[in-house]
Design a protein around this motif. Structure first.
Motif, PDB file in Angstrom:
ATOM      1  N   ALA A  73      -7.311 156.989  40.261  1.00 33.33           N
ATOM      2  CA  ALA A  73      -7.750 157.928  41.020  1.00 33.33           C
ATOM      3  C   ALA A  73      -7.658 157.741  42.285  1.00 33.33           C
ATOM      4  O   ALA A  73      -7.337 158.609  43.986  1.00 33.33           O
ATOM      5  N   ARG A  74      -8.530 156.974  42.839  1.00 29.64           N
ATOM      6  CA  ARG A  74      -9.183 156.226  43.933  1.00 29.64           C
ATOM      7  C   ARG A  74      -7.623 155.392  44.858  1.00 29.64           C
ATOM      8  O   ARG A  74      -7.664 156.271  46.272  1.00 29.64           O
ATOM      9  N   VAL A  75      -7.153 154.537  44.427  1.00 32.84           N
ATOM     10  CA  VAL A  75      -5.563 154.377  44.260  1.00 32.84           C
ATOM     11  C   VAL A  75      -4.121 155.054  45.078  1.00 32.84           C
ATOM     12  O   VAL A  75      -4.123 155.164  46.343  1.00 32.84           O
ATOM     13  N   ALA A  76      -4.357 156.359  43.977  1.00 35.02           N
ATOM     14  CA  ALA A  76      -3.489 157.332  44.147  1.00 35.02           C
ATOM     15  C   ALA A  76      -4.485 157.966  45.283  1.00 35.02           C
ATOM     16  O   ALA A  76      -3.270 158.776  46.201  1.00 35.02           O
ATOM     17  N   ALA A  77      -5.326 158.459  45.680  1.00 35.25           N
ATOM     18  CA  ALA A  77      -5.833 159.206  46.933  1.00 35.25           C
ATOM     19  C   ALA A  77      -5.536 158.529  47.797  1.00 35.25           C
ATOM     20  O   ALA A  77      -5.293 159.149  48.927  1.00 35.25           O
ATOM     21  N   GLN A  78      -5.816 156.694  48.147  1.00 34.42           N
ATOM     22  CA  GLN A  78      -5.282 156.069  48.816  1.00 34.42           C
ATOM     23  C   GLN A  78      -4.078 156.222  49.630  1.00 34.42           C
ATOM     24  O   GLN A  78      -3.806 156.157  50.701  1.00 34.42           O
ATOM     25  N   PHE A  79      -2.873 156.500  48.553  1.00 34.17           N
ATOM     26  CA  PHE A  79      -1.405 156.524  48.531  1.00 34.17           C
ATOM     27  C   PHE A  79      -0.631 157.443  49.810  1.00 34.17           C
ATOM     28  O   PHE A  79      -0.518 157.514  49.806  1.00 34.17           O
ATOM     29  N   GLU A  80      -1.837 159.026  49.183  1.00 32.21           N
ATOM     30  CA  GLU A  80      -2.006 160.243  49.182  1.00 32.21           C
ATOM     31  C   GLU A  80      -1.414 160.526  50.593  1.00 32.21           C
ATOM     32  O   GLU A  80      -0.770 160.713  51.272  1.00 32.21           O
ATOM     33  N   ARG A  81      -2.629 159.676  51.418  1.00 33.17           N
ATOM     34  CA  ARG A  81      -2.530 159.882  52.781  1.00 33.17           C
ATOM     35  C   ARG A  81      -1.968 159.029  53.500  1.00 33.17           C
ATOM     36  O   ARG A  81      -1.278 159.635  54.302  1.00 33.17           O
ATOM     37  N   PHE A  82      -1.379 157.732  52.790  1.00 25.94           N
ATOM     38  CA  PHE A  82      -0.620 157.268  53.510  1.00 25.94           C
ATOM     39  C   PHE A  82       0.493 157.920  53.186  1.00 25.94           C
ATOM     40  O   PHE A  82       1.527 158.288  54.985  1.00 25.94           O
ATOM     41  N   LEU A  83       1.016 158.061  51.921  1.00 31.38           N
ATOM     42  CA  LEU A  83       2.779 159.093  52.465  1.00 31.38           C
ATOM     43  C   LEU A  83       2.262 160.204  53.387  1.00 31.38           C
ATOM     44  O   LEU A  83       3.341 161.019  53.347  1.00 31.38           O
ATOM     45  N   ALA A  84       1.500 160.505  53.267  1.00 36.98           N
ATOM     46  CA  ALA A  84       0.968 161.898  54.052  1.00 36.98           C
ATOM     47  C   ALA A  84       1.899 161.710  55.948  1.00 36.98           C
ATOM     48  O   ALA A  84       2.414 162.684  56.665  1.00 36.98           O
ATOM     49  N   GLY A  85       1.761 160.231  55.680  1.00 40.51           N
ATOM     50  CA  GLY A  85       2.026 160.177  57.371  1.00 40.51           C
ATOM     51  C   GLY A  85       3.830 159.752  57.796  1.00 40.51           C
ATOM     52  O   GLY A  85       4.419 159.280  56.258  1.00 40.51           O
ATOM     53  N   PRO A  86       4.061 159.309  58.467  1.00 47.58           N
ATOM     54  CA  PRO A  86       5.895 158.902  58.257  1.00 47.58           C
ATOM     55  C   PRO A  86       5.500 157.248  58.369  1.00 47.58           C
ATOM     56  O   PRO A  86       5.223 156.486  58.669  1.00 47.58           O
ATOM     57  N   HIS A  87       7.094 156.939  57.481  1.00 43.20           N
ATOM     58  CA  HIS A  87       6.666 156.123  56.751  1.00 43.20           C
ATOM     59  C   HIS A  87       8.723 156.325  55.981  1.00 43.20           C
ATOM     60  O   HIS A  87       9.017 157.156  56.581  1.00 43.20           O
ATOM     61  N   GLU A  88       9.123 155.035  55.388  1.00 40.55           N
ATOM     62  CA  GLU A  88       9.526 154.544  55.140  1.00 40.55           C
ATOM     63  C   GLU A  88       9.260 153.290  53.359  1.00 40.55           C
ATOM     64  O   GLU A  88       8.631 154.183  53.311  1.00 40.55           O
ATOM     65  N   LEU A  89      10.680 154.274  52.440  1.00 43.65           N
ATOM     66  CA  LEU A  89      10.660 153.631  51.494  1.00 43.65           C
ATOM     67  C   LEU A  89      10.081 152.345  50.741  1.00 43.65           C
ATOM     68  O   LEU A  89       8.886 152.109  50.192  1.00 43.65           O
ATOM     69  N   LEU A  93       6.778 151.143  48.967  1.00 42.81           N
ATOM     70  CA  LEU A  93       6.711 149.525  48.239  1.00 42.81           C
ATOM     71  C   LEU A  93       5.307 148.674  49.153  1.00 42.81           C
ATOM     72  O   LEU A  93       4.808 148.331  48.268  1.00 42.81           O
ATOM     73  N   ALA A  94       5.500 148.453  50.906  1.00 37.08           N
ATOM     74  CA  ALA A  94       4.525 147.243  50.594  1.00 37.08           C
ATOM     75  C   ALA A  94       3.854 148.016  50.622  1.00 37.08           C
ATOM     76  O   ALA A  94       1.990 147.045  50.236  1.00 37.08           O
ATOM     77  N   GLU A  95       2.710 149.390  51.006  1.00 38.32           N
ATOM     78  CA  GLU A  95       1.327 150.191  50.405  1.00 38.32           C
ATOM     79  C   GLU A  95       0.847 149.971  48.991  1.00 38.32           C
ATOM     80  O   GLU A  95      -0.429 149.841  48.850  1.00 38.32           O
ATOM     81  N   VAL A  96       1.773 149.942  48.532  1.00 39.31           N
ATOM     82  CA  VAL A  96       1.247 149.899  46.851  1.00 39.31           C
ATOM     83  C   VAL A  96       0.493 148.067  46.315  1.00 39.31           C
ATOM     84  O   VAL A  96      -0.195 148.072  46.454  1.00 39.31           O
ATOM     85  N   VAL A 100      -2.504 147.751  45.317  1.00 39.70           N
ATOM     86  CA  VAL A 100      -3.494 146.616  44.225  1.00 39.70           C
ATOM     87  C   VAL A 100      -4.082 145.509  44.224  1.00 39.70           C
ATOM     88  O   VAL A 100      -4.643 145.684  43.725  1.00 39.70           O
ATOM     89  N   GLN A 101      -3.335 144.863  45.156  1.00 42.83           N
ATOM     90  CA  GLN A 101      -3.707 143.607  45.866  1.00 42.83           C
ATOM     91  C   GLN A 101      -5.610 144.204  46.356  1.00 42.83           C
ATOM     92  O   GLN A 101      -6.898 143.422  46.043  1.00 42.83           O
ATOM     93  N   GLY A 102      -6.510 145.173  47.057  1.00 40.13           N
ATOM     94  CA  GLY A 102      -7.076 145.936  47.165  1.00 40.13           C
ATOM     95  C   GLY A 102      -7.660 145.940  45.373  1.00 40.13           C
ATOM     96  O   GLY A 102      -9.485 144.989  46.203  1.00 40.13           O
ATOM     97  N   ILE A 103      -7.766 146.346  44.575  1.00 39.14           N
ATOM     98  CA  ILE A 103      -8.405 145.997  43.319  1.00 39.14           C
ATOM     99  C   ILE A 103      -8.647 144.986  43.203  1.00 39.14           C
ATOM    100  O   ILE A 103      -9.773 144.315  42.326  1.00 39.14           O
ATOM    101  N   GLU A 104      -8.085 143.818  42.892  1.00 39.01           N
ATOM    102  CA  GLU A 104      -8.183 142.514  42.898  1.00 39.01           C
ATOM    103  C   GLU A 104      -9.281 141.528  43.090  1.00 39.01           C
ATOM    104  O   GLU A 104     -10.479 141.088  42.902  1.00 39.01           O
ATOM    105  N   PRO A 134      -1.471 158.954  38.028  1.00 41.29           N
ATOM    106  CA  PRO A 134      -0.585 159.323  39.261  1.00 41.29           C
ATOM    107  C   PRO A 134      -0.103 158.728  40.209  1.00 41.29           C
ATOM    108  O   PRO A 134       0.909 159.250  41.305  1.00 41.29           O
ATOM    109  N   VAL A 135      -0.384 157.666  40.525  1.00 41.49           N
ATOM    110  CA  VAL A 135       0.521 156.126  41.370  1.00 41.49           C
ATOM    111  C   VAL A 135       2.016 156.475  41.017  1.00 41.49           C
ATOM    112  O   VAL A 135       2.836 156.474  41.638  1.00 41.49           O
ATOM    113  N   ILE A 136       2.030 156.674  39.960  1.00 37.23           N
ATOM    114  CA  ILE A 136       3.433 155.699  39.054  1.00 37.23           C
ATOM    115  C   ILE A 136       4.189 157.649  39.830  1.00 37.23           C
ATOM    116  O   ILE A 136       5.338 157.565  39.929  1.00 37.23           O
ATOM    117  N   VAL A 137       3.647 158.679  39.393  1.00 30.72           N
ATOM    118  CA  VAL A 137       4.119 159.926  39.968  1.00 30.72           C
ATOM    119  C   VAL A 137       4.498 159.623  41.588  1.00 30.72           C
ATOM    120  O   VAL A 137       5.157 160.824  41.993  1.00 30.72           O
TER     121      VAL A 137
END
Length: 200
Positions: A73-89, A93-96, A100-104, A134-137
């Motif tokens: 849930a925490r990673v999904a919230a961070q990823f959602e914030r990233f996706l809200a800004g301008p980005h490419e695919l 992928l690099a953000e994911v 995940v490295q942050g969890i480790e 949510p991250v897969i979604v």
């Protein structure tokens, strides 16, 4: 509109106890690994009776399951914030990978590997669906958007590609290679995933 129910003092105390047990269990898992962690040590560190642990968590695996759900849930919230800004695919992928490295980094390699093992364990609830993650979604949605915009091949299956990519990330980070080797492998993984998605 449903009225908000104010938690009772007992509810608050129960939640606080659960948090103490969870924190003590994570510390013990980091130190000893889940298999060797002693419930009585976790209970003592949390300042609760031995049976109180089992009231909140039927098994040590349930502690890991809750930790995994919270982290996702925490990673999904961070990823959602990233996706809200301008980005490419490629950036998504690099953000994911970075998330995940942050969890480790937060939990250390041994506990991270235990979380990954639990994630793919056949003993997980059978009723789980990929939409429960949510991250897969989010990743599926990103691939679908890129496909709709014409930068991804129209025959690409977004779900399969999202899952294979995440499996690759978990696999590389669980392999026990040196940091330099892993960084190179992760860069190649992102590049390979993008090549598989591109219109040729």
């Amino acid at each position: 509109m449903t009225a908000q129910v104010k938690p009772t003092a007992r509810d608050v105390q129960r939640l606080q106890t659960r948090e103490r047990i969870l924190g003590a269990a994570i510390a013990e898992f980091k130190r000893s690994g889940m298999a060797d962690a002693e419930v009585h040590s976790i209970a003592a560190a949390a300042g609760v009776a031995h049976g109180t642990f089992y009231f909140h968590f039927p098994t040590k695996e349930h502690v890991l399951l809750e930790l995994e759900q919270r982290e996702e849930a925490r990673v999904a919230a961070q990823f959602e914030r990233f996706l809200a800004g301008p980005h490419e695919l490629a950036g998504a992928l690099a953000e994911v990978v970075a998330l995940v490295q942050g969890i480790e980094r937060r939990f250390g390699s041994p506990l991270f590997r235990e979380l990954v093992a639990l994630h793919f364990s056949p003993s997980r609830p059978a009723s789980e669906n990929w939409t429960d993650h949510p991250v897969i979604v989010q990743l599926v949605r990103e691939i679908e958007l890129s496909r709709a915009q014409g930068s991804v091949h129209p025959e690409v299956d977004p779900f399969s590609n999202a899952v294979f990519f995440l499996l690759g990330v978990y696999g590389v980070l669980s392999a026990g290679e040196s940091a330099d080797t892993r960084d190179g492998m992760l860069e190649k993984l992102v590049a390979s995933a993008l090549r598989g998605l591109e219109i040729r």
